[in-house]
Scaffold this motif. Structure first.
Motif, short mmCIF file in Angstrom:
data_model
loop_
_atom_site.label_atom_id
_atom_site.label_comp_id
_atom_site.label_asym_id
_atom_site.label_seq_id
_atom_site.Cartn_x
_atom_site.Cartn_y
_atom_site.Cartn_z
N LEU A 188 -12.32 29.37 -61.27
CA LEU A 188 -13.18 28.82 -62.31
C LEU A 188 -14.56 28.52 -61.75
N SER A 189 -15.57 28.68 -62.60
CA SER A 189 -16.94 28.38 -62.22
C SER A 189 -17.55 27.43 -63.25
N CYS A 190 -18.49 26.64 -62.80
CA CYS A 190 -19.19 25.71 -63.69
C CYS A 190 -20.64 25.62 -63.24
N THR A 191 -21.55 25.82 -64.16
CA THR A 191 -22.95 25.77 -63.80
C THR A 191 -23.78 25.32 -64.99
N THR A 192 -25.04 25.08 -64.76
CA THR A 192 -25.99 24.78 -65.81
C THR A 192 -27.36 25.22 -65.36
N ASP A 193 -28.18 25.61 -66.31
CA ASP A 193 -29.55 25.99 -65.97
C ASP A 193 -30.56 24.95 -66.44
N THR A 194 -30.03 23.77 -66.84
CA THR A 194 -30.91 22.73 -67.37
C THR A 194 -31.01 21.51 -66.48
N TYR A 195 -30.29 21.53 -65.33
CA TYR A 195 -30.28 20.35 -64.46
C TYR A 195 -29.82 20.76 -63.08
N THR A 196 -30.40 20.13 -62.06
CA THR A 196 -29.94 20.39 -60.69
C THR A 196 -28.77 19.48 -60.38
N LEU A 197 -27.63 20.09 -60.03
CA LEU A 197 -26.39 19.36 -59.84
C LEU A 197 -26.17 18.85 -58.43
N ASN A 198 -27.09 19.15 -57.53
CA ASN A 198 -26.85 18.88 -56.12
C ASN A 198 -26.57 17.41 -55.80
N SER A 199 -27.14 16.50 -56.54
CA SER A 199 -26.94 15.08 -56.26
C SER A 199 -25.78 14.49 -57.05
N CYS A 200 -25.09 15.32 -57.80
CA CYS A 200 -24.00 14.86 -58.67
C CYS A 200 -22.66 14.93 -57.96
N ASN A 201 -21.81 13.95 -58.26
CA ASN A 201 -20.39 14.09 -57.95
C ASN A 201 -19.78 14.92 -59.07
N MET A 202 -18.90 15.85 -58.72
CA MET A 202 -18.39 16.75 -59.75
C MET A 202 -16.88 16.88 -59.67
N GLY A 203 -16.30 17.31 -60.77
CA GLY A 203 -14.86 17.42 -60.78
C GLY A 203 -14.35 18.38 -61.82
N TRP A 204 -13.08 18.71 -61.69
CA TRP A 204 -12.36 19.50 -62.67
C TRP A 204 -11.23 18.65 -63.26
N HIS A 205 -11.14 18.67 -64.56
CA HIS A 205 -10.09 17.96 -65.28
C HIS A 205 -9.33 18.98 -66.11
N ARG A 206 -8.13 18.61 -66.55
CA ARG A 206 -7.39 19.50 -67.43
C ARG A 206 -6.67 18.71 -68.51
N GLN A 207 -6.43 19.40 -69.60
CA GLN A 207 -5.79 18.76 -70.74
C GLN A 207 -4.87 19.75 -71.43
N VAL A 208 -3.64 19.30 -71.70
CA VAL A 208 -2.70 20.11 -72.46
C VAL A 208 -2.69 19.60 -73.89
N PRO A 209 -2.25 20.43 -74.83
CA PRO A 209 -2.22 19.99 -76.24
C PRO A 209 -1.41 18.71 -76.41
N GLY A 210 -2.02 17.74 -77.08
CA GLY A 210 -1.35 16.48 -77.30
C GLY A 210 -1.40 15.53 -76.12
N GLY A 211 -2.00 15.98 -75.04
CA GLY A 211 -2.04 15.15 -73.84
C GLY A 211 -3.43 14.58 -73.59
N VAL A 212 -3.53 13.76 -72.57
CA VAL A 212 -4.82 13.19 -72.19
C VAL A 212 -5.46 14.07 -71.13
N ARG A 213 -6.77 13.99 -71.06
CA ARG A 213 -7.50 14.74 -70.04
C ARG A 213 -7.33 14.03 -68.70
N ARG A 214 -6.92 14.80 -67.70
CA ARG A 214 -6.63 14.21 -66.39
C ARG A 214 -7.43 14.90 -65.30
N LEU A 215 -7.84 14.13 -64.33
CA LEU A 215 -8.56 14.67 -63.19
C LEU A 215 -7.63 15.54 -62.36
N VAL A 216 -8.12 16.69 -61.95
CA VAL A 216 -7.38 17.60 -61.07
C VAL A 216 -7.94 17.52 -59.65
#
Length: 119
Positions: free
Chosen positions: A20-48
């Motif tokens: 998986l890839s994640c990017t943006t062309d509207t902001y520099t992400l270098n100073s950000c903490n970043m993460g991947w989360h996942r969610q199944v139908p009917g479930g809550v979004r959880r940090l991976v």
């Protein structure tokens, strides 16, 4: 507004891999903490997995040894390499960024990308 864009989801058989890839062309992400989360139908979004701006990584136990989070600051992109995929990894995966704004942090999310693992 910061719009994170994910890509790389899809369908794969158990044991396979996706990146998986994640990017943006509207902001520099270098100073950000970043993460991947996942969610199944009917479930809550959880940090991976998450990675700090300095490169410190953490993972939830079910994905340790199978998933790798990393970032390429020169490309302003976050990645999640997913190997040895299991059916229970099936979910919508979301990219998230926690970015400093003065003394506070702003949180941004992507639109999600579907990962489907079949047996």
């Amino acid at each position: 507004a910061v719009q994170l864009v994910e890509s790389g989801g899809g369908s794969v058989q158990a044991g396979g891999s996706l990146k998986l890839s994640c990017t943006t062309d509207t902001y520099t992400l270098n100073s950000c903490n970043m993460g991947w989360h996942r969610q199944v139908p009917g479930g809550v979004r959880r940090l991976v997995s998450k990675i700090t701006s300095t490169g410190i990584t953490t993972y939830i136990d079910p994905v340790k040894g199978r998933f790798t989070i990393f970032r390429d600051k020169s490309k302003n992109t976050l990645y999640l390499q997913m190997d040895s995929l299991k059916t229970e990894d099936t979910a919508v995966y979301y990219c998230a960024a926690e970015c400093p704004m003065g003394p506070m942090f702003n949180n941004y999310w992507g639109q999600g990308t579907q990962v489907t693992v079949s047996s």
